[in-house]
Design an enzyme around this catalytic site. Structure first.
Site, short mmCIF file in Angstrom:
data_model
loop_
_atom_site.label_atom_id
_atom_site.label_comp_id
_atom_site.label_asym_id
_atom_site.label_seq_id
_atom_site.Cartn_x
_atom_site.Cartn_y
_atom_site.Cartn_z
N CYS A 85 13.99 3.48 33.39
CA CYS A 85 14.15 4.61 34.30
C CYS A 85 13.23 4.49 35.51
O CYS A 85 13.65 4.71 36.64
CB CYS A 85 13.85 5.93 33.58
SG CYS A 85 15.31 6.73 32.90
N CYS A 109 11.15 12.27 36.70
CA CYS A 109 12.00 12.43 35.51
C CYS A 109 12.81 13.71 35.64
O CYS A 109 14.00 13.76 35.34
CB CYS A 109 11.17 12.53 34.24
SG CYS A 109 9.97 11.21 34.01
N CYS A 165 0.82 -1.21 0.00
CA CYS A 165 0.00 0.00 0.00
C CYS A 165 0.86 1.26 0.00
O CYS A 165 0.63 2.18 -0.77
CB CYS A 165 -0.90 0.04 1.23
SG CYS A 165 -2.06 -1.32 1.33
N HIS A 201 16.71 14.69 34.76
CA HIS A 201 16.89 15.17 33.39
C HIS A 201 16.66 16.67 33.22
O HIS A 201 17.01 17.22 32.19
CB HIS A 201 15.99 14.37 32.45
CG HIS A 201 16.37 12.91 32.40
ND1 HIS A 201 17.55 12.48 31.86
CD2 HIS A 201 15.74 11.81 32.88
CE1 HIS A 201 17.63 11.16 31.98
NE2 HIS A 201 16.54 10.73 32.60
#
Lengths: 109, 288
Positions: free
Chosen positions: B249, B204, B107, B208
């Site tokens: 993490c 996080c 496709c 970071h």
């Protein structure tokens, strides 16, 4: 039989006479050493590329034996002097009898 | 005459000592990644998107935080071990499978045309209002159009395919939509980004955003940008998907993690991608 075996080669397209050029080769291959066992304790049969041979216009450039300790996807880099225009032929020999070939031409000006 | 200065200096010192450690360390140089001796240049530092609202002064590719030998591997497609998997992904693209006897190429035809830009704008909300990652698009096609089995999100075949798809957007800036239908997912992802998880109580952002460039055990923290995914990770000698990295993490905070392919990780993927809006897709990057 090893699956997804793809040779890759990088050769300069042009060179000057008697130039020493760098050639990089890599073939994707599992290089099963024959030392490992599967989870049932049976030995996994050896399946490696056992020979790598390069010629230039029919002349030997390198011819090497590969041993089971060589890791997955063997990478070989070498230098070669090119006296004239011509074609490099790269050949890898598999334990299972397969032969993989790649060709690259170099134009010497 | 010197006394007031000394006092001021002492006061400043005391003040500095009592401040929390705002210790992020910006990379010393921010050279672009030059691929294949000049064929393509990927900027590694760009101004942050507006929604970050000054949280970081600049956004950096994770490449800048890796050591020189690792960086070099990514500058040459021959040396980049991830490219083997890209080749295998292209083979996968052309492989006919399933009851409908179709391949992706049946496709979509040429992957370099059909998939250009997809990686830069996903995850995105599909026409039914559901947030989809590249993996969802692949499996939707496989199940509904190829009538084949869905691929395992974290399996080799899927990672090879997403690597090949990602390569088609190499150099294009990440540009995920965060408004309109995407907004609730983005908000959910942002909430997760700033939530402390696990016994170590780390979010996080603690690593970071607050500490990129600093050491964590034997390595440097990056900003956790996802523009290089799927990455070839030397430690694993193989490709790593975004969700697998997220899981790693979260696990390292000693928390129960979300599942790979979960709605939570899709939302986080969108939010983290939006933090990198403007950085180029690196195709298959090489990391430690």
């Amino acid at each position: 039989m090893a699956e997804n075996v793809t040779p890759r080669v990088r050769v300069p397209k042009t060179a000057s006479k008697d130039e020493v050029i760098q050639i990089k080769t890599l073939i994707s291959h599992p290089m099963e050493s024959g030392q490992r066992k599967d989870k049932d304790g049976n030995l996994i049969p050896r399946s490696i590329i056992n020979r790598f041979h390069v010629t230039f216009n029919g002349t030997d450039v390198i011819d090497m034996t590969l041993e089971p300790a060589i890791s997955t996807n063997p990478y070989v880099e070498f230098e070669a002097k090119v006296p004239e225009s011509g074609e490099f032929v790269f050949t890898w020999y598999d334990d299972d009898g397969s032969v993989y070939e790649d060709k690259h031409s170099v134009e010497v000006s | 005459m010197t006394t007031p200065f000394r006092m001021a200096a002492a006061a400043a010192m005391a003040c500095a000592l009592s401040l929390p450690a705002l210790a992020e360390t910006a990379p010393e140089n921010t050279d672009p990644i030059v691929i294949n001796a000049g064929e393509l240049e990927l900027p590694t530092a760009v101004p942050p998107p507006a929604h970050l609202d000054g949280a970081v002064p600049e956004i950096y590719s994770g490449w800048l935080f890796r050591d020189a030998a690792t960086q070099v591997m990514q500058t040459d497609d021959f040396q980049n071990p991830g490219m083997i998997f890209v080749d295998q992904g292209i083979t996968e693209w052309n492989t006919v499978e399933g009851a409908a006897e179709k391949s992706c190429a049946s496709c979509h035809e040429d992957i370099s045309v059909a998939m250009k830009g997809l990686r830069a704008t996903t995850p995105k909300v599909n026409k039914d209002g559901v947030l989809w990652s590249v993996e969802d698009y692949v499996n939707d096609c496989r199940v509904n159009r190829m009538e084949a089995e869905a691929l395992d999100w974290n399996g080799d075949r899927m990672k090879n395919l997403t690597a090949a798809i990602s390569m088609q957007s190499r150099g294009m800036p990440v540009d995920v939509a965060i408004d309109g239908p995407a907004q609730p997912f983005w908000e959910q992802g942002k909430e997760m980004y700033y939530t402390r998880y696990g016994q170590l109580e780390l979010s996080c952002s603690n690593c970071h955003e607050d500490h990129y460039g600093d050491w964590i055990r034997a390595d440097h923290l990056s900003q956790g940008q996802t523009n290089g995914f799927p990455v070839y990770r030397l430690k694993d000698a193989g490709l790593v998907s975004q969700h697998n990295r997220f899981r790693g993490c979260v696990r390292d905070t000693r928390a129960e993690t979300f599942a790979i392919g979960s709605d939570e990780f899709r939302a986080l993927e969108l939010y983290v991608a939006s933090r990198g809006n403007g950085l180029p897709v690196e195709g298959v990057s090489v990391r430690h």
